[in-house]
Design a protein around this motif. Sequence first.
Motif, PDB file in Angstrom:
ATOM      1  N   THR A   3       0.804  -1.206   0.000  1.00 37.51           N
ATOM      2  CA  THR A   3       0.000   0.000   0.000  1.00 37.51           C
ATOM      3  C   THR A   3       0.831   1.247   0.000  1.00 37.51           C
ATOM      4  OG1 THR A   3      -0.155  -0.073   2.367  1.00 37.51           O
ATOM      5  CG2 THR A   3      -1.959  -1.031   1.118  1.00 37.51           C
ATOM      6  N   THR A   4       2.142   1.116   0.081  1.00 38.64           N
ATOM      7  CA  THR A   4       3.002   2.271   0.119  1.00 38.64           C
ATOM      8  C   THR A   4       3.479   2.668  -1.280  1.00 38.64           C
ATOM      9  OG1 THR A   4       4.911   0.922   0.424  1.00 38.64           O
ATOM     10  CG2 THR A   4       3.841   1.765   2.405  1.00 38.64           C
ATOM     11  N   THR A   5       2.956   2.081  -2.265  1.00 34.86           N
ATOM     12  CA  THR A   5       3.385   2.416  -3.636  1.00 34.86           C
ATOM     13  C   THR A   5       2.870   3.792  -4.009  1.00 34.86           C
ATOM     14  OG1 THR A   5       1.483   1.384  -4.605  1.00 34.86           O
ATOM     15  CG2 THR A   5       3.460   0.056  -4.417  1.00 34.86           C
ATOM     16  N   LYS A   6       3.584   4.457  -4.885  1.00 34.40           N
ATOM     17  CA  LYS A   6       3.193   5.786  -5.307  1.00 34.40           C
ATOM     18  C   LYS A   6       1.998   5.696  -6.259  1.00 34.40           C
ATOM     19  CE  LYS A   6       7.110   7.243  -7.627  1.00 34.40           C
ATOM     20  NZ  LYS A   6       8.015   8.079  -8.120  1.00 34.40           N
ATOM     21  N   PRO A   7       1.198   6.669  -6.162  1.00 31.65           N
ATOM     22  CA  PRO A   7       0.067   6.641  -7.082  1.00 31.65           C
ATOM     23  C   PRO A   7       0.560   6.864  -8.518  1.00 31.65           C
ATOM     24  CG  PRO A   7       0.077   8.666  -5.821  1.00 31.65           C
ATOM     25  CD  PRO A   7       1.190   7.822  -5.299  1.00 31.65           C
ATOM     26  N   GLN A   8      -0.113   6.227  -9.436  1.00 35.07           N
ATOM     27  CA  GLN A   8       0.287   6.361 -10.849  1.00 35.07           C
ATOM     28  C   GLN A   8      -0.039   7.757 -11.345  1.00 35.07           C
ATOM     29  OE1 GLN A   8      -1.564   3.260 -13.008  1.00 35.07           O
ATOM     30  NE2 GLN A   8      -0.093   1.747 -12.352  1.00 35.07           N
ATOM     31  N   THR A   9       0.914   8.320 -12.113  1.00 30.92           N
ATOM     32  CA  THR A   9       0.690   9.658 -12.648  1.00 30.92           C
ATOM     33  C   THR A   9       0.371   9.558 -14.124  1.00 30.92           C
ATOM     34  OG1 THR A   9       3.002   9.920 -13.142  1.00 30.92           O
ATOM     35  CG2 THR A   9       2.240  10.758 -11.019  1.00 30.92           C
ATOM     36  N   GLN A  10      -0.401  10.481 -14.549  1.00 36.81           N
ATOM     37  CA  GLN A  10      -0.804  10.501 -15.951  1.00 36.81           C
ATOM     38  C   GLN A  10       0.288  11.154 -16.782  1.00 36.81           C
ATOM     39  OE1 GLN A  10      -4.437  12.572 -16.566  1.00 36.81           O
ATOM     40  NE2 GLN A  10      -4.514  12.113 -18.749  1.00 36.81           N
ATOM     41  N   ASP A  11       0.499  10.589 -18.000  1.00 38.28           N
ATOM     42  CA  ASP A  11       1.469  11.207 -18.909  1.00 38.28           C
ATOM     43  C   ASP A  11       0.903  12.526 -19.401  1.00 38.28           C
ATOM     44  OD1 ASP A  11       3.357   9.240 -18.751  1.00 38.28           O
ATOM     45  OD2 ASP A  11       2.588   8.126 -20.475  1.00 38.28           O
ATOM     46  N   LEU A  12       1.697  13.536 -19.309  1.00 32.53           N
ATOM     47  CA  LEU A  12       1.266  14.853 -19.757  1.00 32.53           C
ATOM     48  C   LEU A  12       2.226  15.332 -20.845  1.00 32.53           C
ATOM     49  CD1 LEU A  12       0.500  16.494 -16.304  1.00 32.53           C
ATOM     50  CD2 LEU A  12      -1.134  15.652 -17.981  1.00 32.53           C
ATOM     51  N   PRO A  13       1.762  16.271 -21.676  1.00 35.97           N
ATOM     52  CA  PRO A  13       2.676  16.785 -22.689  1.00 35.97           C
ATOM     53  C   PRO A  13       3.800  17.546 -22.045  1.00 35.97           C
ATOM     54  CG  PRO A  13       0.638  18.021 -22.730  1.00 35.97           C
ATOM     55  CD  PRO A  13       0.451  16.896 -21.754  1.00 35.97           C
ATOM     56  N   ARG A  14       4.897  17.573 -22.765  1.00 31.49           N
ATOM     57  CA  ARG A  14       6.011  18.321 -22.223  1.00 31.49           C
ATOM     58  C   ARG A  14       5.674  19.795 -22.209  1.00 31.49           C
ATOM     59  NH1 ARG A  14      10.136  16.928 -27.105  1.00 31.49           N
ATOM     60  NH2 ARG A  14       8.445  16.212 -28.398  1.00 31.49           N
ATOM     61  N   SER A  15       6.452  20.531 -21.577  1.00 33.31           N
ATOM     62  CA  SER A  15       6.154  21.948 -21.474  1.00 33.31           C
ATOM     63  C   SER A  15       6.363  22.595 -22.852  1.00 33.31           C
ATOM     64  CB  SER A  15       7.076  22.614 -20.439  1.00 33.31           C
ATOM     65  OG  SER A  15       8.420  22.476 -20.853  1.00 33.31           O
ATOM     66  N   GLY A  16       5.446  23.364 -23.315  1.00 33.73           N
ATOM     67  CA  GLY A  16       5.495  23.974 -24.640  1.00 33.73           C
ATOM     68  C   GLY A  16       4.677  23.174 -25.642  1.00 33.73           C
ATOM     69  N   GLY A  17       4.243  21.997 -25.280  1.00 37.50           N
ATOM     70  CA  GLY A  17       3.376  21.179 -26.123  1.00 37.50           C
ATOM     71  C   GLY A  17       4.131  20.350 -27.140  1.00 37.50           C
ATOM     72  N   PHE A  18       3.393  19.433 -27.704  1.00 39.08           N
ATOM     73  CA  PHE A  18       3.972  18.598 -28.756  1.00 39.08           C
ATOM     74  C   PHE A  18       4.014  19.375 -30.070  1.00 39.08           C
ATOM     75  CE2 PHE A  18       2.209  15.157 -26.037  1.00 39.08           C
ATOM     76  CZ  PHE A  18       3.398  14.541 -25.742  1.00 39.08           C
ATOM     77  N   PRO A  19       4.981  19.081 -30.928  1.00 41.80           N
ATOM     78  CA  PRO A  19       4.970  19.750 -32.244  1.00 41.80           C
ATOM     79  C   PRO A  19       3.784  19.250 -33.076  1.00 41.80           C
ATOM     80  CG  PRO A  19       6.726  18.105 -32.162  1.00 41.80           C
ATOM     81  CD  PRO A  19       6.120  18.163 -30.792  1.00 41.80           C
ATOM     82  N   SER A  20       3.343  20.113 -33.995  1.00 39.76           N
ATOM     83  CA  SER A  20       2.177  19.729 -34.810  1.00 39.76           C
ATOM     84  C   SER A  20       2.557  18.616 -35.790  1.00 39.76           C
ATOM     85  CB  SER A  20       1.651  20.939 -35.585  1.00 39.76           C
ATOM     86  OG  SER A  20       2.646  21.403 -36.474  1.00 39.76           O
ATOM     87  N   VAL A  21       1.589  17.777 -36.072  1.00 35.44           N
ATOM     88  CA  VAL A  21       1.819  16.649 -36.973  1.00 35.44           C
ATOM     89  C   VAL A  21       1.583  17.134 -38.414  1.00 35.44           C
ATOM     90  CG1 VAL A  21       1.050  14.353 -37.642  1.00 35.44           C
ATOM     91  CG2 VAL A  21       1.060  15.023 -35.237  1.00 35.44           C
ATOM     92  N   ARG A  22       2.551  16.888 -39.269  1.00 38.58           N
ATOM     93  CA  ARG A  22       2.404  17.313 -40.676  1.00 38.58           C
ATOM     94  C   ARG A  22       1.685  16.200 -41.428  1.00 38.58           C
ATOM     95  NH1 ARG A  22       8.201  18.864 -42.617  1.00 38.58           N
ATOM     96  NH2 ARG A  22       7.157  18.145 -44.492  1.00 38.58           N
TER      97      ARG A  22
END
Length: 130
Positions: A3-22
Amino acid sequence: MDTTTKPQTQDLPRSGGFPSVRYKRNLPHKGPSGLVIFTVLGAISAYGFYRVGQGNLEKRELRREHLWSRIHLVPLLTAELDRDTYRRNCAALAREAEIMKDVPGWKVGESVYNTKRYVGPTQIVVPEPS
């Protein structure tokens, strides 16, 4: 379970966002544009029609020249044909006189037809045996 395990964190975009997909196609331009092709084809067609027109004028002039040469040669050819017909007629009369010399009452050159109408001489060319 621990029960001492860390709660799972959600993957978030890096700061500044992802580059746009061409997603657009980036094809390089190959060859001339449609307007250039259309202009070149139009120029080639115009030149072709010009050459056809010049050829038609030349053909018409040659046809006119041929016609006038025939018109001017007709009297010469007619006179030549008349001379040849007269020569053949004299030769035919001479042959007839030679062949029919023993026939009493035969008149050389008299028509064999019972008519007063003119009947042209028949031209029979018999080749000599070789």
